[in-house]
Scaffold this motif. Sequence first.
Motif, PDB file in Angstrom:
ATOM      1  N   ASN A  49       0.870  -1.173   0.000  1.00 45.01           N
ATOM      2  CA  ASN A  49       0.000   0.000   0.000  1.00 45.01           C
ATOM      3  C   ASN A  49       0.913   1.231   0.000  1.00 45.01           C
ATOM      4  OD1 ASN A  49      -1.910   1.988   0.363  1.00 45.01           O
ATOM      5  ND2 ASN A  49      -2.226   1.525   2.537  1.00 45.01           N
ATOM      6  N   ASP A  51       2.181   4.871  -2.639  1.00 43.98           N
ATOM      7  CA  ASP A  51       1.802   5.741  -3.744  1.00 43.98           C
ATOM      8  C   ASP A  51       3.068   6.409  -4.301  1.00 43.98           C
ATOM      9  OD1 ASP A  51       0.869   7.604  -5.511  1.00 43.98           O
ATOM     10  OD2 ASP A  51      -0.378   8.703  -4.071  1.00 43.98           O
ATOM     11  N   LYS A  53       3.491   8.557  -6.382  1.00 43.12           N
ATOM     12  CA  LYS A  53       3.358  10.012  -6.583  1.00 43.12           C
ATOM     13  C   LYS A  53       3.404  10.754  -5.242  1.00 43.12           C
ATOM     14  CE  LYS A  53       2.947   9.708 -11.011  1.00 43.12           C
ATOM     15  NZ  LYS A  53       4.217   8.986 -11.157  1.00 43.12           N
ATOM     16  N   ASN A  54       3.232  10.006  -4.169  1.00 48.16           N
ATOM     17  CA  ASN A  54       3.263  10.588  -2.833  1.00 48.16           C
ATOM     18  C   ASN A  54       4.019   9.625  -1.904  1.00 48.16           C
ATOM     19  OD1 ASN A  54       2.789  11.927  -0.443  1.00 48.16           O
ATOM     20  ND2 ASN A  54       0.622  11.346  -0.302  1.00 48.16           N
ATOM     21  N   LYS A  57       3.271   9.209   1.882  1.00 42.66           N
ATOM     22  CA  LYS A  57       1.864   9.188   2.314  1.00 42.66           C
ATOM     23  C   LYS A  57       1.715   8.480   3.661  1.00 42.66           C
ATOM     24  CE  LYS A  57      -0.634   5.250   0.498  1.00 42.66           C
ATOM     25  NZ  LYS A  57      -1.982   4.774   0.335  1.00 42.66           N
ATOM     26  N   ARG A  60       1.404   4.356   4.857  1.00 47.04           N
ATOM     27  CA  ARG A  60       1.930   3.478   3.808  1.00 47.04           C
ATOM     28  C   ARG A  60       2.617   2.259   4.431  1.00 47.04           C
ATOM     29  NH1 ARG A  60       5.197   7.551   4.780  1.00 47.04           N
ATOM     30  NH2 ARG A  60       7.457   7.360   4.894  1.00 47.04           N
TER      31      ARG A  60
END
Length: 282
Positions: A49, A51, A53-54, A57, A60
């Motif tokens: 889990n 991201d 692009k982030n 986050k 995570r």
Amino acid sequence: MNEIKNLKLLAAKIRLDVLEMLMHRGYGHLGGSMSIVELFAVLYGKHLNVDPKNPNKEDRDMVVLSKGHAGPAWYSALAEMGYFPKEVLLTLNDGGTILPSHPDRNLTPGVDATTGSLGQGTSIAAGIATGQKFKGKNAYTYLIVGDGELNEGQCWEAFMYISQKKLNNCIVIIDDNKRQLDGYTKDIINHYDLKTKMESFGFKTVRVDGSDVKAIDSAITELKAVKDQAVCIVLDTIKGQGIKYFEDMFSNHSVKFNNESINQAADEAVEKLKAYIAKEEA
Ligand SMILES: Cc1ncc(C[n+]2csc(CCOP(=O)(O)OP(=O)(O)O)c2C)c(N)n1
Ligand SMILES: [Mg+2]
């Protein structure tokens, strides 16, 4: 295209990236990078889990590559996921690069733990997983440890803690590629049966073929569902996995691309991987 085919394709791309970045640099930790290619494909292709692009986050999942010398495999997986452009891979070990030979959490997007001094990542992962639990986060920490790395007593201290605290969110994965820097693990410090050993430390342990994405996926799925017990995967791998020439090379821990036979084998492997990827993507 089904899920397993996709994971195999991702593994081929990661393997190709690793090979090309090491060839470009002229040397590097090939053996221990190749043995965890399928693992990274399953982690990033399905389970994590995260991201790209982030990268920071909240909540995570985290990866701790305690065998930090296998950084090229991690960087390739991160590039394939889009954390940074693939061209950056060819800057491995350059001055000022974001991809140092060993992972650095202050340099590379997606890298949450600085490692390279063997053993230490086990304690880092235990700490991260403890923090995730304290904060009530529904997140996992994937700790990747080498079999030779287990020579370090720190690993066993961390394992005792992870087991005692029942950190079921800390998925310990031992890359049992049977070899360390300069020989076979059994000849240097024999770990005997790692599954039995981890079980005796209190871990629910499964042993799987580390070249089989389906088997790895099933093991992770099974262990993510475990409550109130520490969990471990013993990954049965081959140092240099996936490229016969390098699997058979005895000194494949760090490979120098400095002779005709090695360069020819590497070129052939690149062509083979490219052909496989093109076929699968057609
Ligand atoms: C504390 C420490 N001692 C020594 C080294 C040098 N070293 C780097 S890799 C390695 C062998 C590790 O073997 P293993 O964990 O089996 O790695 P793999 O087979 O996955 O490459 C050694 C001794 C190090 N990085 N850290
Ligand atoms: Mg090893």
